[in-house]
Motif scaffolding. Structure first.
Motif, PDB file in Angstrom:
ATOM      1  N   GLN A 225     -19.710  13.638 -50.314  1.00 54.56           N
ATOM      2  CA  GLN A 225     -20.058  15.035 -50.057  1.00 54.56           C
ATOM      3  C   GLN A 225     -21.572  15.211 -50.016  1.00 54.56           C
ATOM      4  OE1 GLN A 225     -17.966  17.304 -49.212  1.00 54.56           O
ATOM      5  NE2 GLN A 225     -16.020  16.320 -49.767  1.00 54.56           N
ATOM      6  N   GLY A 226     -22.287  14.481 -50.891  1.00 55.38           N
ATOM      7  CA  GLY A 226     -23.742  14.601 -50.964  1.00 55.38           C
ATOM      8  C   GLY A 226     -24.435  14.148 -49.693  1.00 55.38           C
ATOM      9  N   GLU A 227     -23.926  13.106 -49.067  1.00 53.93           N
ATOM     10  CA  GLU A 227     -24.527  12.621 -47.833  1.00 53.93           C
ATOM     11  C   GLU A 227     -24.406  13.663 -46.717  1.00 53.93           C
ATOM     12  OE1 GLU A 227     -26.411  10.111 -47.153  1.00 53.93           O
ATOM     13  OE2 GLU A 227     -26.321   9.321 -49.198  1.00 53.93           O
ATOM     14  N   LYS A 228     -23.283  14.320 -46.669  1.00 52.66           N
ATOM     15  CA  LYS A 228     -23.095  15.369 -45.652  1.00 52.66           C
ATOM     16  C   LYS A 228     -24.057  16.534 -45.898  1.00 52.66           C
ATOM     17  CE  LYS A 228     -18.647  16.153 -45.921  1.00 52.66           C
ATOM     18  NZ  LYS A 228     -17.338  16.729 -45.532  1.00 52.66           N
ATOM     19  N   ILE A 229     -24.177  16.914 -47.163  1.00 56.39           N
ATOM     20  CA  ILE A 229     -25.077  18.022 -47.502  1.00 56.39           C
ATOM     21  C   ILE A 229     -26.529  17.625 -47.273  1.00 56.39           C
ATOM     22  CG2 ILE A 229     -25.849  19.515 -49.387  1.00 56.39           C
ATOM     23  CD1 ILE A 229     -22.976  19.243 -50.534  1.00 56.39           C
ATOM     24  N   TYR A 230     -26.840  16.379 -47.592  1.00 53.82           N
ATOM     25  CA  TYR A 230     -28.206  15.884 -47.395  1.00 53.82           C
ATOM     26  C   TYR A 230     -28.628  15.997 -45.936  1.00 53.82           C
ATOM     27  CZ  TYR A 230     -32.104  12.636 -46.899  1.00 53.82           C
ATOM     28  OH  TYR A 230     -33.322  12.069 -46.589  1.00 53.82           O
ATOM     29  N   ARG A 231     -27.708  15.668 -45.030  1.00 56.98           N
ATOM     30  CA  ARG A 231     -28.038  15.761 -43.600  1.00 56.98           C
ATOM     31  C   ARG A 231     -28.383  17.203 -43.203  1.00 56.98           C
ATOM     32  NH1 ARG A 231     -23.869  11.761 -43.203  1.00 56.98           N
ATOM     33  NH2 ARG A 231     -22.285  13.331 -42.782  1.00 56.98           N
ATOM     34  N   TYR A 233     -29.843  19.442 -45.325  1.00 57.37           N
ATOM     35  CA  TYR A 233     -31.061  19.916 -45.978  1.00 57.37           C
ATOM     36  C   TYR A 233     -32.184  18.871 -46.019  1.00 57.37           C
ATOM     37  CZ  TYR A 233     -28.071  23.716 -47.608  1.00 57.37           C
ATOM     38  OH  TYR A 233     -27.227  24.777 -47.660  1.00 57.37           O
ATOM     39  N   SER A 234     -32.052  17.796 -45.301  1.00 60.21           N
ATOM     40  CA  SER A 234     -33.058  16.725 -45.351  1.00 60.21           C
ATOM     41  C   SER A 234     -34.419  17.161 -44.823  1.00 60.21           C
ATOM     42  CB  SER A 234     -32.567  15.504 -44.558  1.00 60.21           C
ATOM     43  OG  SER A 234     -32.332  15.861 -43.203  1.00 60.21           O
ATOM     44  N   HIS A 235     -34.445  18.252 -44.068  1.00 60.52           N
ATOM     45  CA  HIS A 235     -35.732  18.733 -43.540  1.00 60.52           C
ATOM     46  C   HIS A 235     -36.530  19.489 -44.608  1.00 60.52           C
ATOM     47  CE1 HIS A 235     -33.005  22.157 -43.219  1.00 60.52           C
ATOM     48  NE2 HIS A 235     -34.095  22.949 -43.150  1.00 60.52           N
ATOM     49  N   LEU A 236     -35.865  19.818 -45.737  1.00 62.54           N
ATOM     50  CA  LEU A 236     -36.543  20.541 -46.809  1.00 62.54           C
ATOM     51  C   LEU A 236     -37.212  19.549 -47.770  1.00 62.54           C
ATOM     52  CD1 LEU A 236     -33.771  23.198 -47.604  1.00 62.54           C
ATOM     53  CD2 LEU A 236     -35.755  23.451 -46.086  1.00 62.54           C
ATOM     54  N   HIS A 237     -38.084  20.086 -48.633  1.00 63.86           N
ATOM     55  CA  HIS A 237     -38.806  19.222 -49.551  1.00 63.86           C
ATOM     56  C   HIS A 237     -38.948  19.884 -50.919  1.00 63.86           C
ATOM     57  CE1 HIS A 237     -39.904  16.616 -46.179  1.00 63.86           C
ATOM     58  NE2 HIS A 237     -40.237  17.720 -45.512  1.00 63.86           N
ATOM     59  N   GLY A 238     -39.208  19.040 -51.927  1.00 66.90           N
ATOM     60  CA  GLY A 238     -39.537  19.534 -53.262  1.00 66.90           C
ATOM     61  C   GLY A 238     -38.475  20.402 -53.894  1.00 66.90           C
ATOM     62  N   LYS A 242     -34.156  20.432 -53.716  1.00 65.01           N
ATOM     63  CA  LYS A 242     -33.312  20.156 -54.861  1.00 65.01           C
ATOM     64  C   LYS A 242     -32.383  21.323 -55.181  1.00 65.01           C
ATOM     65  CE  LYS A 242     -36.004  16.694 -57.373  1.00 65.01           C
ATOM     66  NZ  LYS A 242     -36.621  16.346 -58.661  1.00 65.01           N
ATOM     67  N   GLN A 243     -32.896  22.546 -55.086  1.00 68.27           N
ATOM     68  CA  GLN A 243     -32.067  23.711 -55.379  1.00 68.27           C
ATOM     69  C   GLN A 243     -30.922  23.869 -54.381  1.00 68.27           C
ATOM     70  OE1 GLN A 243     -33.060  24.108 -58.650  1.00 68.27           O
ATOM     71  NE2 GLN A 243     -32.257  26.137 -58.140  1.00 68.27           N
ATOM     72  N   LYS A 244     -31.221  23.658 -53.109  1.00 69.00           N
ATOM     73  CA  LYS A 244     -30.184  23.754 -52.084  1.00 69.00           C
ATOM     74  C   LYS A 244     -29.104  22.687 -52.298  1.00 69.00           C
ATOM     75  CE  LYS A 244     -31.667  27.144 -49.407  1.00 69.00           C
ATOM     76  NZ  LYS A 244     -30.863  28.378 -49.153  1.00 69.00           N
ATOM     77  N   MET A 245     -29.530  21.475 -52.611  1.00 66.29           N
ATOM     78  CA  MET A 245     -28.592  20.378 -52.852  1.00 66.29           C
ATOM     79  C   MET A 245     -27.729  20.673 -54.081  1.00 66.29           C
ATOM     80  SD  MET A 245     -28.803  17.950 -50.543  1.00 66.29           S
ATOM     81  CE  MET A 245     -28.078  16.537 -51.380  1.00 66.29           C
ATOM     82  N   LYS A 246     -28.374  21.137 -55.156  1.00 64.05           N
ATOM     83  CA  LYS A 246     -27.633  21.435 -56.389  1.00 64.05           C
ATOM     84  C   LYS A 246     -26.609  22.551 -56.172  1.00 64.05           C
ATOM     85  CE  LYS A 246     -31.163  19.993 -59.740  1.00 64.05           C
ATOM     86  NZ  LYS A 246     -32.093  20.443 -60.794  1.00 64.05           N
ATOM     87  N   GLN A 247     -27.042  23.626 -55.503  1.00 67.02           N
ATOM     88  CA  GLN A 247     -26.132  24.752 -55.252  1.00 67.02           C
ATOM     89  C   GLN A 247     -24.926  24.311 -54.427  1.00 67.02           C
ATOM     90  OE1 GLN A 247     -28.482  27.791 -53.374  1.00 67.02           O
ATOM     91  NE2 GLN A 247     -29.673  28.242 -55.225  1.00 67.02           N
ATOM     92  N   ALA A 248     -25.187  23.540 -53.374  1.00 66.00           N
ATOM     93  CA  ALA A 248     -24.110  23.117 -52.486  1.00 66.00           C
ATOM     94  C   ALA A 248     -23.134  22.191 -53.207  1.00 66.00           C
ATOM     95  CB  ALA A 248     -24.684  22.426 -51.253  1.00 66.00           C
ATOM     96  N   LEU A 249     -23.656  21.254 -53.972  1.00 68.25           N
ATOM     97  CA  LEU A 249     -22.794  20.307 -54.681  1.00 68.25           C
ATOM     98  C   LEU A 249     -22.029  20.990 -55.815  1.00 68.25           C
ATOM     99  CD1 LEU A 249     -25.164  17.213 -54.751  1.00 68.25           C
ATOM    100  CD2 LEU A 249     -22.981  17.380 -53.544  1.00 68.25           C
ATOM    101  N   TYR A 250     -22.673  21.961 -56.462  1.00 69.29           N
ATOM    102  CA  TYR A 250     -21.984  22.700 -57.523  1.00 69.29           C
ATOM    103  C   TYR A 250     -20.801  23.488 -56.950  1.00 69.29           C
ATOM    104  CZ  TYR A 250     -21.193  25.699 -61.543  1.00 69.29           C
ATOM    105  OH  TYR A 250     -20.614  26.340 -62.610  1.00 69.29           O
ATOM    106  N   ARG A 251     -21.017  24.091 -55.789  1.00 67.17           N
ATOM    107  CA  ARG A 251     -19.931  24.824 -55.128  1.00 67.17           C
ATOM    108  C   ARG A 251     -18.803  23.903 -54.690  1.00 67.17           C
ATOM    109  NH1 ARG A 251     -24.233  28.321 -51.606  1.00 67.17           N
ATOM    110  NH2 ARG A 251     -24.802  29.809 -53.250  1.00 67.17           N
ATOM    111  N   LYS A 252     -19.122  22.643 -54.517  1.00 63.23           N
ATOM    112  CA  LYS A 252     -18.099  21.661 -54.168  1.00 63.23           C
ATOM    113  C   LYS A 252     -17.311  21.195 -55.396  1.00 63.23           C
ATOM    114  CE  LYS A 252     -18.712  20.971 -49.676  1.00 63.23           C
ATOM    115  NZ  LYS A 252     -17.619  21.110 -48.666  1.00 63.23           N
ATOM    116  N   GLY A 253     -17.733  21.693 -56.568  1.00 63.37           N
ATOM    117  CA  GLY A 253     -16.960  21.414 -57.771  1.00 63.37           C
ATOM    118  C   GLY A 253     -17.490  20.316 -58.657  1.00 63.37           C
ATOM    119  N   PHE A 254     -18.669  19.822 -58.389  1.00 66.00           N
ATOM    120  CA  PHE A 254     -19.224  18.720 -59.197  1.00 66.00           C
ATOM    121  C   PHE A 254     -19.996  19.245 -60.401  1.00 66.00           C
ATOM    122  CE2 PHE A 254     -18.838  16.961 -54.872  1.00 66.00           C
ATOM    123  CZ  PHE A 254     -18.022  15.857 -55.149  1.00 66.00           C
TER     124      PHE A 254
END
Length: 269
Positions: A225-231, A233-238, A242-254
């Motif tokens: 799931q993280g690889e899909k989300i990374y693709r 938000y990979s254009h973002l930085h710092g 991290k916040q976008k990745m955390k929010q998305a993965l948390y919503r996925k239930g992790f």
């Protein structure tokens, strides 16, 4: 009054007879009857029929027709009383006719809702993955009384319910390894509820299935799931990245500790 002038066998149905009568204006076709009705009323040439006799003959013949329809319907499998009533109603039989047929079928043991309920439960348990609540609703839909349904469902034991629900749960976990454990649980609970299992059985099945789960499965799921989300938000930085990745993965239930572990792993790579 009218006189029977002729009785002939129907060409396409040897068990039915055409009765011709003279109403004072010459011979004409009057009605057709089943062989049993012909014998019961001892119909024969030269016999006088009044209006009452005619109506009674027609009533009994309609009963025979509906009875044959019911027997053909029963030939495929057991039916409940409601199923037969609904079928005969669909065939445009009047209610008094249907009641007579149902009474006759019950007397001949062709209808037995208690036996039907037990057979239905056995079949559903042996051939489907339905839970007791769904089977209960299906029995109710078939017109089975509450007490009979409750007795029949006693054959679906608690242990057997857990076993069948656990099999479903195990298969579901195996097919959904790319989702987080929390999301899989939510989906699984919904599935088992739709299948008709009570919540107590669902919890037991989920717990049993979790014992067999691979300890690395959750990490594999977050990587997928993280690889899909990374693709995305990979254009973002710092901080924003991290916040976008955390929010998305948390919503996925992790869980947050697993999210942090994945992000650290991602940074190292």
């Amino acid at each position: 009054m009218a006189i029977i002038t002729k009785i002939t066998t129907q060409q396409k149905n040897q068990d039915r007879y055409n009765v011709f009568m003279d109403y004072g204006k010459g011979e004409e076709f009057a009605f057709s009857v089943d062989s049993d009705v012909l014998i019961k009323f001892q119909l024969k040439k030269g016999m006088d029929l009044d209006d009452f006799s005619f109506l009674e003959i027609q009533f009994q013949d309609d009963i025979r027709k509906a009875y044959h329809q019911a027997i053909q319907y029963l030939a495929k499998r057991m039916r409940s009383e409601k199923e037969i009533r609904d079928y005969l109603t669909k065939k445009e039989n009047d209610e008094p006719i249907i009641n007579e047929v149902l009474h006759k079928l019950a007397a001949q043991k062709y209808i037995d809702d208690e036996e039907y309920a037990h057979a239905f439960v056995r079949t559903q348990v042996n051939t489907t993955d339905k839970g007791p609540d769904l089977i209960w609703l299906e029995l109710k839909d078939r017109g089975i009384k509450e007490e009979l349904a409750r007795q029949a469902l006693q054959g679906f034991s608690y242990d057997l319910q857990v076993e069948k629900a656990s099999i479903l749960a195990k298969k579901f976990f195996e097919k959904n390894t790319k989702d987080s454990e929390r999301i899989v649980k939510q989906k699984l609970e919904g599935l088992l509820l739709r299948k008709g299992y009570p919540f107590e059985i669902i919890q037991m099945a989920v717990n049993v299935s979790e014992l067999d789960k691979d300890s690395n499965a959750e990490m594999d799921a977050i990587r997928y799931q993280g690889e899909k989300i990374y693709r995305k938000y990979s254009h973002l930085h710092g901080y924003e990245y991290k916040q976008k990745m955390k929010q998305a993965l948390y919503r996925k239930g992790f869980a947050m500790d697993l999210i942090e572990k994945f992000l650290a792993e991602k940074e190292e790579s």
